[in-house]
Design a protein around this motif. Structure first.
Motif, PDB file in Angstrom:
ATOM      1  N   ILE A  29      29.150  45.421  36.792  1.00  0.00           N
ATOM      2  CA  ILE A  29      29.064  45.023  38.204  1.00  0.00           C
ATOM      3  C   ILE A  29      29.201  43.504  38.319  1.00  0.00           C
ATOM      4  CG2 ILE A  29      27.519  44.879  40.198  1.00  0.00           C
ATOM      5  CD1 ILE A  29      26.446  47.632  39.415  1.00  0.00           C
ATOM      6  N   VAL A  30      28.473  42.761  37.453  1.00  0.00           N
ATOM      7  CA  VAL A  30      28.558  41.307  37.472  1.00  0.00           C
ATOM      8  C   VAL A  30      29.971  40.864  37.129  1.00  0.00           C
ATOM      9  CG1 VAL A  30      27.755  39.203  36.314  1.00  0.00           C
ATOM     10  CG2 VAL A  30      26.111  40.957  36.994  1.00  0.00           C
ATOM     11  N   GLU A  35      35.033  38.608  38.811  1.00  0.00           N
ATOM     12  CA  GLU A  35      36.490  38.712  38.946  1.00  0.00           C
ATOM     13  C   GLU A  35      36.900  38.617  40.417  1.00  0.00           C
ATOM     14  OE1 GLU A  35      37.629  42.338  37.059  1.00  0.00           O
ATOM     15  OE2 GLU A  35      37.368  41.525  35.038  1.00  0.00           O
ATOM     16  N   ARG A  36      36.133  39.289  41.263  1.00  0.00           N
ATOM     17  CA  ARG A  36      36.446  39.251  42.696  1.00  0.00           C
ATOM     18  C   ARG A  36      36.263  37.833  43.241  1.00  0.00           C
ATOM     19  NH1 ARG A  36      37.658  42.227  46.950  1.00  0.00           N
ATOM     20  NH2 ARG A  36      36.584  41.907  48.931  1.00  0.00           N
ATOM     21  N   ALA A  37      35.200  37.162  42.822  1.00  0.00           N
ATOM     22  CA  ALA A  37      34.977  35.783  43.267  1.00  0.00           C
ATOM     23  C   ALA A  37      36.114  34.877  42.773  1.00  0.00           C
ATOM     24  CB  ALA A  37      33.629  35.275  42.751  1.00  0.00           C
ATOM     25  N   GLN A  38      36.566  35.122  41.534  1.00  0.00           N
ATOM     26  CA  GLN A  38      37.687  34.329  40.999  1.00  0.00           C
ATOM     27  C   GLN A  38      38.969  34.598  41.784  1.00  0.00           C
ATOM     28  OE1 GLN A  38      37.443  31.941  38.706  1.00  0.00           O
ATOM     29  NE2 GLN A  38      39.599  31.501  39.034  1.00  0.00           N
ATOM     30  N   LYS A  39      39.207  35.886  42.104  1.00  0.00           N
ATOM     31  CA  LYS A  39      40.398  36.235  42.893  1.00  0.00           C
ATOM     32  C   LYS A  39      40.336  35.584  44.276  1.00  0.00           C
ATOM     33  CE  LYS A  39      41.595  40.678  40.814  1.00  0.00           C
ATOM     34  NZ  LYS A  39      41.693  42.116  41.048  1.00  0.00           N
ATOM     35  N   ILE A  40      39.167  35.585  44.880  1.00  0.00           N
ATOM     36  CA  ILE A  40      39.013  34.966  46.197  1.00  0.00           C
ATOM     37  C   ILE A  40      39.249  33.461  46.099  1.00  0.00           C
ATOM     38  CG2 ILE A  40      37.335  34.410  48.005  1.00  0.00           C
ATOM     39  CD1 ILE A  40      36.175  37.248  47.577  1.00  0.00           C
ATOM     40  N   ALA A  41      38.696  32.849  45.057  1.00  0.00           N
ATOM     41  CA  ALA A  41      38.894  31.409  44.869  1.00  0.00           C
ATOM     42  C   ALA A  41      40.367  31.100  44.621  1.00  0.00           C
ATOM     43  CB  ALA A  41      38.037  30.900  43.715  1.00  0.00           C
TER      44      ALA A  41
END
Length: 156
Positions: A29-30, A35-41
C-alpha cells in the motif's frame, strides 16, 4: 474463561493482525501510494514544463505573426509603389504617343491644306485662262466683259 484471558487473547490476535498487516499488507500500500505520489509529481512537473513550452511557443508564434504582418505590409507597399510607377509610366507613354499622333495629324492636315490650296490655285488659274480666252474670243464690249466677269466670280 475470564475477561482477562479474553482480553489477552484478543490482544495477541490484534498484535498478530497488526504484525501481519505491517509485514505483508502495509508495504504494497505504501509502495502504491509512493508510486502514485511520484506519478502526480511527475505529471505536475510535466504540466509546468508543457505550460512554459506553450508560453514560449505562443511567444514565437506571435513574433512570427508580427514578422509576417510586417513582411506582408512591406510587400503591399512595394506592390503599390510599383503599380503607381507603372501607371505613371503608362501615362507618360500615352501622352507621348498622343503628342506624336496629334503632331502627325497636324502635319497631315497641313499637307492636305497645302494640296487643297494648290488645287484651288490650279482651278483659279484654269478659270482665269478660260475667262481670258472667252474675253479674247469675243469682241471688246464692256457689257459682255462685265457679264463674263460676273460668271467668273460665280464659278469661283
Amino acid at each position: 474463561m475470564s475477561i482477562n484471558a479474553t482480553l489477552i487473547a484478543q490482544l495477541i490476535v490484534f498484535l498478530i493482525l497488526v504484525w501481519f498487516t505491517m509485514k505483508f499488507i502495509w508495504p504494497p500500500i505504501v509502495k502504491a501510494l509512493d508510486e502514485r505520489a511520484q506519478k502526480i509529481a511527475d505529471g505536475l512537473s510535466a504540466a509546468d514544463k508543457a505550460k512554459s513550452e506553450l508560453s514560449a511557443a505562443n511567444k514565437r508564434v506571435e513574433e512570427q505573426l508580427s514578422a509576417a504582418r510586417n513582411d506582408s505590409a512591406q510587400r503591399l507597399a512595394d506592390a503599390e509603389r510599383l503599380a503607381q510607377s507603372m501607371v505613371e509610366e503608362a501615362k507618360t507613354r500615352a501622352a507621348e504617343e498622343g503628342a506624336k499622333i496629334v503632331a502627325a495629324a497636324k502635319a497631315e492636315a497641313e499637307q492636305e491644306s497645302i494640296k487643297a490650296r494648290e488645287a484651288l490655285r490650279e482651278q483659279v488659274a484654269a478659270l482665269a485662262v478660260k475667262g481670258a480666252e472667252a474675253i479674247l474670243r469675243k469682241e471688246v464690249n464692256a457689257g459682255v466683259h462685265a457679264d463674263l466677269l460676273n460668271r467668273l466670280k460665280a464659278e469661283l
